[in-house]
Design an enzyme around this catalytic site. Structure first.
Site, PDB file in Angstrom:
ATOM      1  N   HIS A  62      69.195 -66.921   0.376  1.00 19.05           N
ATOM      2  CA  HIS A  62      67.844 -67.341  -0.025  1.00 19.05           C
ATOM      3  C   HIS A  62      67.589 -66.786  -1.427  1.00 19.05           C
ATOM      4  O   HIS A  62      68.143 -65.746  -1.796  1.00 19.05           O
ATOM      5  CB  HIS A  62      66.859 -66.729   0.973  1.00 19.05           C
ATOM      6  CG  HIS A  62      65.437 -67.150   0.817  1.00 19.05           C
ATOM      7  ND1 HIS A  62      64.583 -66.549  -0.075  1.00 19.05           N
ATOM      8  CD2 HIS A  62      64.713 -68.107   1.441  1.00 19.05           C
ATOM      9  CE1 HIS A  62      63.389 -67.114   0.023  1.00 19.05           C
ATOM     10  NE2 HIS A  62      63.443 -68.068   0.932  1.00 19.05           N
ATOM     11  N   ASP A 117      69.707 -59.229   4.929  1.00 20.32           N
ATOM     12  CA  ASP A 117      68.451 -59.981   4.953  1.00 20.32           C
ATOM     13  C   ASP A 117      68.297 -60.546   6.366  1.00 20.32           C
ATOM     14  O   ASP A 117      68.988 -61.486   6.749  1.00 20.32           O
ATOM     15  CB  ASP A 117      68.541 -61.089   3.889  1.00 20.32           C
ATOM     16  CG  ASP A 117      67.410 -62.108   4.003  1.00 20.32           C
ATOM     17  OD1 ASP A 117      66.639 -62.058   4.972  1.00 20.32           O
ATOM     18  OD2 ASP A 117      67.322 -62.967   3.106  1.00 20.32           O
ATOM     19  N   GLN A 128      65.626 -64.404   9.035  1.00 23.22           N
ATOM     20  CA  GLN A 128      65.786 -65.468  10.032  1.00 23.22           C
ATOM     21  C   GLN A 128      66.380 -64.955  11.340  1.00 23.22           C
ATOM     22  O   GLN A 128      66.334 -65.663  12.349  1.00 23.22           O
ATOM     23  CB  GLN A 128      66.690 -66.583   9.475  1.00 23.22           C
ATOM     24  CG  GLN A 128      66.105 -67.325   8.290  1.00 23.22           C
ATOM     25  CD  GLN A 128      64.885 -68.176   8.647  1.00 23.22           C
ATOM     26  OE1 GLN A 128      64.687 -68.563   9.793  1.00 23.22           O
ATOM     27  NE2 GLN A 128      64.054 -68.458   7.657  1.00 23.22           N
ATOM     28  N   LYS A 175      57.875 -64.557  10.568  1.00 27.13           N
ATOM     29  CA  LYS A 175      58.917 -65.441  11.108  1.00 27.13           C
ATOM     30  C   LYS A 175      59.238 -65.080  12.559  1.00 27.13           C
ATOM     31  O   LYS A 175      59.967 -65.794  13.236  1.00 27.13           O
ATOM     32  CB  LYS A 175      60.178 -65.355  10.257  1.00 27.13           C
ATOM     33  CG  LYS A 175      59.952 -65.859   8.831  1.00 27.13           C
ATOM     34  CD  LYS A 175      61.237 -66.209   8.162  1.00 27.13           C
ATOM     35  CE  LYS A 175      61.103 -66.308   6.662  1.00 27.13           C
ATOM     36  NZ  LYS A 175      60.433 -67.533   6.228  1.00 27.13           N
ATOM     37  N   CYS A 194      64.459 -72.925  -0.672  1.00 25.22           N
ATOM     38  CA  CYS A 194      64.637 -71.703  -1.479  1.00 25.22           C
ATOM     39  C   CYS A 194      66.083 -71.213  -1.387  1.00 25.22           C
ATOM     40  O   CYS A 194      66.334 -69.994  -1.388  1.00 25.22           O
ATOM     41  CB  CYS A 194      63.668 -70.592  -1.059  1.00 25.22           C
ATOM     42  SG  CYS A 194      61.961 -71.086  -1.181  1.00 25.22           S
TER      43      CYS A 194
HETATM   44  N1  C6P Z   1      62.410 -68.546   4.185  1.00 25.02           N
HETATM   45  C1  C6P Z   1      62.058 -70.866   4.839  1.00 25.02           C
HETATM   46  O1  C6P Z   1      61.371 -71.878   4.993  1.00 25.02           O
HETATM   47  P1  C6P Z   1      59.408 -63.935   2.994  1.00 25.02           P
HETATM   48  O2  C6P Z   1      58.857 -65.138   2.277  1.00 25.02           O
HETATM   49  O3  C6P Z   1      59.462 -62.721   2.119  1.00 25.02           O
HETATM   50  O4  C6P Z   1      58.784 -63.697   4.311  1.00 25.02           O
HETATM   51  O5  C6P Z   1      60.937 -64.320   3.370  1.00 25.02           O
HETATM   52  C2  C6P Z   1      61.829 -64.721   2.369  1.00 25.02           C
HETATM   53  C3  C6P Z   1      63.116 -65.131   2.991  1.00 25.02           C
HETATM   54  C4  C6P Z   1      64.224 -64.335   2.809  1.00 25.02           C
HETATM   55  N2  C6P Z   1      65.387 -64.613   3.397  1.00 25.02           N
HETATM   56  C5  C6P Z   1      65.551 -65.686   4.188  1.00 25.02           C
HETATM   57  C6  C6P Z   1      66.869 -65.934   4.843  1.00 25.02           C
HETATM   58  C7  C6P Z   1      64.464 -66.550   4.398  1.00 25.02           C
HETATM   59  O6  C6P Z   1      64.610 -67.601   5.194  1.00 25.02           O
HETATM   60  C8  C6P Z   1      63.223 -66.279   3.773  1.00 25.02           C
HETATM   61  C9  C6P Z   1      62.058 -67.220   3.916  1.00 25.02           C
HETATM   62  C10 C6P Z   1      61.393 -69.569   4.437  1.00 25.02           C
HETATM   63  O7  C6P Z   1      63.258 -70.885   5.022  1.00 25.02           O
HETATM   64  C11 C6P Z   1      60.449 -69.772   3.292  1.00 25.02           C
HETATM   65  S1  C6P Z   1      61.272 -70.208   1.793  1.00 25.02           S
END
Ligand code: C6P
Length: 425
Positions: A142, A219, A222, A245, A383
């Site tokens: 991401h 990370d 997910q 999430k 993203c």
């Molecule tokens: N992905 C998706 O629709 P935040 O925004 O900080 O809570 O998470 C960022 C992030 C980081 N790593 C991974 C693997 C992610 O999937 C995400 C967030 C969302 O897939 C929004 S772009």
């Protein structure tokens, strides 16, 4: 760790779950938003990868906090503030158990995964890396696990190296073995890809990185809603997660880091609560984890996150993983019968993400028409633009699963795709 505390840790991660399978229809009924209609149709929510919906337990925890428990933490000597502090710190302990960290000193509350990774980049990486050092990321990251390292690369003169994926969306451990060297200082990898669903062998990857003395950041944005995570078993140095999430509130997340690393790291932000004493000459910092929590924290968020963790534990992570695996298999099978559909991401070890394109149809047009049927999916680069570049597509349609989804949702998804296809081709 004593046998007792081992049992508690295992129980909290759902390893000693009841043999009987939970009633997932009853679980779905705990999500009020799923009772509503969109464009006159019952809502089919298939965008949990972007953010999950919230169960009553989380909504009620937030409501109770603001109605009955609200006060600032670590500051007041009156009862209300002490109770708010107890709830906030209790939430830290709940999260500690959830990911099996050794100590609550290793649990730093942040805004989410993005802030957790940026904290590591600003604090640990800046004070431990120099020109010529290398960070390895995978091609499926991401943007929040790419851009912070690029910013650092441009400032420090370090190198960012990319571990390639294969057409199924998997990395190869041998490639990683060949890539690491004494120059590698950090391996920054996703546990589960948001664009492909691939689940990476993070434990094995950590072992490879550690063999050359590199640190490992995982990370987990997910992963945490879908599988039991044990940071001590993975042995990673940093683990990042987002509350929203995993059925919790937005604006709250966690950076887990090994205590010795946090001790040696400089603060990320300065302000109230992260200090022990301040004069104009000098500031002494607070103990862990407060050194990294400047300012009034998201107290309600932490309490809501703990409610979400308890919600997940009440079902059991192993039951959730099994249920979602079954639903993923059903959905994959049904989607693959659609003519002209190309699945993007077919890793052997995969979570509940179905990314696809339909020949001759732009993903945005497809998702816009599906919304008319009450089906919420994401159409985007998610993203993860390098993933789109690898597969040579501008975007994909992505249906991502949560505990509330069922076969009816998948049937509605398939019917909606077929209908949209009729109109667009
Ligand atoms: N992905 C998706 O629709 P935040 O925004 O900080 O809570 O998470 C960022 C992030 C980081 N790593 C991974 C693997 C992610 O999937 C995400 C967030 C969302 O897939 C929004 S772009």
């Amino acid at each position: 760790m004593s046998q007792d505390s081992l049992n508690v840790a295992q129980e909290s991660r759902g390893e000693f779950e009841a043999v009987t399978r939970p009633d997932f229809a009853k679980i779905r009924a705990q999500f009020p938003i799923l009772q509503q209609t969109e464009n006159g149709q019952p809502l089919v929510y298939l965008d949990s990868g972007a953010t999950s919906q919230k169960p009553l337990a989380v909504i009620e925890a937030l409501d109770t906090y603001y109605r009955q428990q609200n006060a600032n933490v670590h500051r007041g000597v009156y009862g209300l503030s002490e109770r708010a502090t107890e709830l906030y710190e209790g939430s830290r302990e709940t999260v500690r158990q959830f990911i099996n960290a050794e100590s609550t000193r290793e649990i730093v509350f942040v805004r989410g995964t993005t802030e957790a990774i940026n904290l590591v980049a600003h604090s640990w990486a800046r004070s431990n890396m120099q020109a010529g050092d290398e960070i390895i990321v995978t091609e499926m990251e991401h943007h929040s696990n790419i851009v912070p390292w690029q910013l650092l690369r441009d400032q420090l003169g370090i190198h960012l190296r990319v571990l390639k994926i294969n057409p199924a969306g998997e990395i190869c451990l041998n490639d990683l073995k060949n890539m690491v060297s004494e120059k590698t200082k950090l391996l920054a990898i996703t546990h589960m890809s948001n664009a492909l669903g691939s689940i990476n062998p993070v434990k094995e990857m950590t072992e490879i990185a550690h063999s050359v003395g590199a640190k490992v950041l995982v990370d987990g944005a997910q992963a945490t809603p879908h599988m039991a995570v044990d940071v001590q078993d993975i042995d990673c140095d940093f683990y990042a997660l987002s509350g929203h999430k995993m059925y919790g509130p937005t604006g709250i997340g966690v950076l887990y880091a090994k205590e010795a690393l946090l001790e040696a790291m400089p603060p990320y932000q300065g302000g109230g609560d992260m200090i022990y004493s301040v004069t104009f000459d000098k500031t002494e910092y607070n103990v862990l984890p407060y050194k990294f929590e400047a300012g009034t924290p998201h107290i309600a968020g932490a309490i809501g996150l703990a409610a979400a963790v308890k919600f997940l534990q009440s079902i059991g992570l192993n039951h959730i993983a099994a249920y979602e695996a079954e639903l993923l298999a059903y959905a994959t099978d049904r989607l693959k019968q659609i003519k002209g559909l190309r699945m993007i991401g077919e890793a052997q070890h995969k979570g509940g993400v179905l990314s696809f394109i339909i020949e001759g149809v732009h993903p945005h047009d497809m998702a816009t028409l599906m919304d008319q049927d009450g089906v919420a999916v994401r159409a985007s680069h998610h993203c993860a633009m390098p993933v789109m570049q690898y597969y040579n597509v501008p975007a994909t349609v992505r249906a991502s699963l949560g505990v509330y989804n069922n076969r009816d949702d998948i049937d509605r998804l398939v019917a909606s795709i077929e209908e949209a296809k009729e109109m667009l081709i």
